[in-house]
Structures are given as structure tokens and as C-alpha cells.
Design a protein around this motif. Structure first.
Motif, PDB file in Angstrom:
ATOM      1  N   THR A   1       0.890  -1.052   0.099  1.00  0.00           N
ATOM      2  CA  THR A   1       0.073   0.006  -0.073  1.00  0.00           C
ATOM      3  C   THR A   1       0.853   1.206   0.082  1.00  0.00           C
ATOM      4  O   THR A   1       0.595   2.094  -0.805  1.00  0.00           O
ATOM      5  N   ASP A   2       1.841   1.354   0.884  1.00  0.00           N
ATOM      6  CA  ASP A   2       2.584   2.612   0.847  1.00  0.00           C
ATOM      7  C   ASP A   2       3.947   2.032   1.715  1.00  0.00           C
ATOM      8  O   ASP A   2       4.288   0.540   2.115  1.00  0.00           O
ATOM      9  N   MET A   3       4.877   2.616   1.828  1.00  0.00           N
ATOM     10  CA  MET A   3       6.177   2.204   2.710  1.00  0.00           C
ATOM     11  C   MET A   3       6.146   2.060   3.757  1.00  0.00           C
ATOM     12  O   MET A   3       6.616   1.174   4.350  1.00  0.00           O
ATOM     13  N   ALA A   4       5.073   2.743   4.730  1.00  0.00           N
ATOM     14  CA  ALA A   4       4.985   2.083   5.921  1.00  0.00           C
ATOM     15  C   ALA A   4       4.442   0.723   6.072  1.00  0.00           C
ATOM     16  O   ALA A   4       4.600  -0.156   6.921  1.00  0.00           O
ATOM     17  N   HIS A   5       3.480   0.280   5.042  1.00  0.00           N
ATOM     18  CA  HIS A   5       3.221  -0.855   4.847  1.00  0.00           C
ATOM     19  C   HIS A   5       4.203  -2.190   4.714  1.00  0.00           C
ATOM     20  O   HIS A   5       4.305  -3.078   5.335  1.00  0.00           O
TER      21      HIS A   5
ATOM     22  N   LYS B   1       6.702  -2.381   7.664  1.00  0.00           N
ATOM     23  CA  LYS B   1       5.822  -3.202   8.921  1.00  0.00           C
ATOM     24  C   LYS B   1       5.960  -4.612   8.477  1.00  0.00           C
ATOM     25  O   LYS B   1       6.140  -5.442   9.380  1.00  0.00           O
ATOM     26  N   THR B   2       5.519  -4.979   7.179  1.00  0.00           N
ATOM     27  CA  THR B   2       5.400  -6.436   6.755  1.00  0.00           C
ATOM     28  C   THR B   2       6.986  -7.095   6.771  1.00  0.00           C
ATOM     29  O   THR B   2       6.671  -8.285   7.123  1.00  0.00           O
ATOM     30  N   PHE B   3       7.649  -6.210   6.299  1.00  0.00           N
ATOM     31  CA  PHE B   3       9.214  -6.817   5.968  1.00  0.00           C
ATOM     32  C   PHE B   3       9.536  -7.243   7.470  1.00  0.00           C
ATOM     33  O   PHE B   3      10.377  -8.198   7.572  1.00  0.00           O
ATOM     34  N   LYS B   4       9.315  -6.135   8.389  1.00  0.00           N
ATOM     35  CA  LYS B   4      10.013  -6.298   9.643  1.00  0.00           C
ATOM     36  C   LYS B   4       9.203  -7.605  10.406  1.00  0.00           C
ATOM     37  O   LYS B   4       9.818  -8.318  11.352  1.00  0.00           O
TER      38      LYS B   4
END
Length: 255
Positions: free
Chosen positions: A227-231, A234-237
């Protein structure tokens, strides 16, 4: 040494969801207690011990102590490299925890060698570490293979070939000729993961392979339809243990 990497996780306060790696994952625990949860058993590794998961083993890492942040280093070692280190033998680790001060010392020496980027130094440290853990291994008469997807091989291939795209359960369930709720239930029973959990895992590990010192992380996020960089972060982490930015910074530091 392209089949070898390590990552430092400092202050892990969230569970790792169900996932698998294509590599051996060997972790030295510095703080807290690591839990590895398989379908039918759990293993606990405390400070000062080494934990191991074999390639393609589906597992989760729930936090066993919510008040104590987990700190550990993990070395990722490909099956081919492990086979080379063990003189052509396919090996596996049935005992997931090693308590051995010499192995701990050689683990640390290996990570320090990897920081130097010197191939000869790394190879020497790697052979020493492999020799220290070989007594905890068993020869595997087969190979570490990808989980069997049974009725969902076509779905798995579709995900692989379209990993950059958005996915929705309606489309996937139609491909499987089953209703959406039945598809989710059967997929989880077959793979140990929900379809969306599996897709996010595959996206993250595919993204991880693209990241180097010069990668524009925002481009990666949108290329894989987060969706965006924040998504994306968060998912990567959730699956890697650090943000993509921190992972990239680590790569820059060891160049």
C-alpha cells in the motif's frame, strides 16, 4: 560466499508468524528466550545457546517472554554451502539447540569475519564453525525440499510467477475450484499457513533479495504492490525482524 549472510536482531518485541526459509537459520541468542514452534512441538533456546532450523521447515517464533526483548544474531546458510562444508553430505539438525561455548565463540568469529568482507577470512571462519556444529548434525538421506502443496501446486506456481501483483482470495479460490472459506481452510491445513500469510512471506523474501546499498526502497515497495512504504516496512519487519531500511544499512556497513 554469496550463499551466506547474517543479520542482527536487537530488541525483538513481536512474534514472527508462520514462515519458512530456503536456508539453514542458525541463531546465537544474546538476550531473552527464543521459541521455535512447529506444528507438533516447540523448542526454547535461552541466552548463550545456538538454535537451528533446517531449510523449508514451517515454523513460527512467538515471544515466550513478553517483558524481555529478544536479542540475537542469525546466520543464513544455503543448503548447497552446507553440503560443501560437510564434504558432499546432505545433513539435518534434529536437535534444535546447541549449548557449546566453543561453538558460540566460533559463531561470533564468523560474523566478525563476514564484516571484513575478506573471502579467505570468511571461509576459514566458516569451516571452523561448521566443524564445531557437525557433531550435532545427522546425515539426511534425502534433501531439504520445498513443502508439498498437493492440490495447490498450480496456485503456488501462479503466486511465484506473479509475485509483484496484488492477490485476492476470490481469484485464488476460483482457480482452486473451491469456495473462499473452504480454500483458506484447506490451504492452511496443507501448508501450515493462510494464503495471505504465505503470499506476504513470499513477497518479503523476494524483496529482500533485491535490496542492496543502492536500492530505492520506495520503488521496491510499490513494485510489489504494498500500500505504501509504511505497509512495506511493517510487513518486512514481521518476517525478517528488522525494517528494510535497517537491513539496507547493515548491508552498507559491511561493504
Amino acid at each position: 560466499m554469496d550463499n551466506l549472510e547474517y543479520i542482527n536482531i536487537d530488541g525483538q518485541t513481536a512474534d514472527f508468524p508462520m514462515h519458512f526459509h530456503e536456508t539453514f537459520c542458525i541463531s546465537l541468542i544474546h538476550q531473552g528466550i527464543e521459541q521455535i514452534e512447529f506444528e507438533d512441538q516447540s523448542f526454547f533456546s535461552e541466552k548463550g545457546s545456538i538454535s537451528i532450523t533446517n531449510p523449508y521447515e514451517i515454523h513460527a517464533n512467538p515471544l515466550s517472554e513478553s517483558k524481555v526483548a529478544l536479542k540475537f544474531d542469525t546466520i543464513y546458510l544455503s543448503g548447497d554451502l552446507m553440503k560443501y562444508l560437510f564434504e558432499g553430505k546432505n545433513i539435518t539438525f534434529e536437535n534444535r539447540k546447541i549449548n557449546n561455548e566453543k561453538a558460540n565463540l566460533l559463531f561470533v568469529q564468523l560474523t566478525k569475519a563476514m564484516d571484513t568482507g575478506n573471502a579467505k577470512t570468511i571461509e576459514l571462519a566458516l569451516h571452523r564453525f561448521a566443524n564445531a556444529i557437525k557433531y550435532h548434525s545427522q546425515e539426511n538421506m534425502g534433501t531439504h525440499g520445498k513443502p508439498h502443496f498437493s492440490d495447490f501446486n498450480e496456485i503456488d506456481l501462479y503466486i511465484e510467477n506473479n509475485i509483484h501483483e496484488k492477490f485476492n482470495l476470490d481469484d485464488l479460490s476460483r482457480m482452486a475450484n473451491i469456495n473462499k472459506y473452504g480454500f483458506v481452510k484447506k490451504f492452511k491445513a496443507t501448508t501450515g499457513m493462510t494464503p495471505m500469510n504465505y503470499i506476504l512471506m513470499k513477497k518479503v523474501f523476494s524483496c529482500k533479495e533485491l535490496i542492496d546499498a543502492h536500492t530505492e526502497l520506495t520503488d521496491v515497495a510499490y513494485r510489489y504492490n504494498f500500500t505504501d512504504m509504511a505497509h512495506f516496512s511493517k510487513t518486512f519487519k514481521r518476517f525478517v525482524g528488522v525494517s528494510p531500511k535497517k537491513y539496507q544499512t547493515h548491508l552498507i556497513e559491511i561493504l
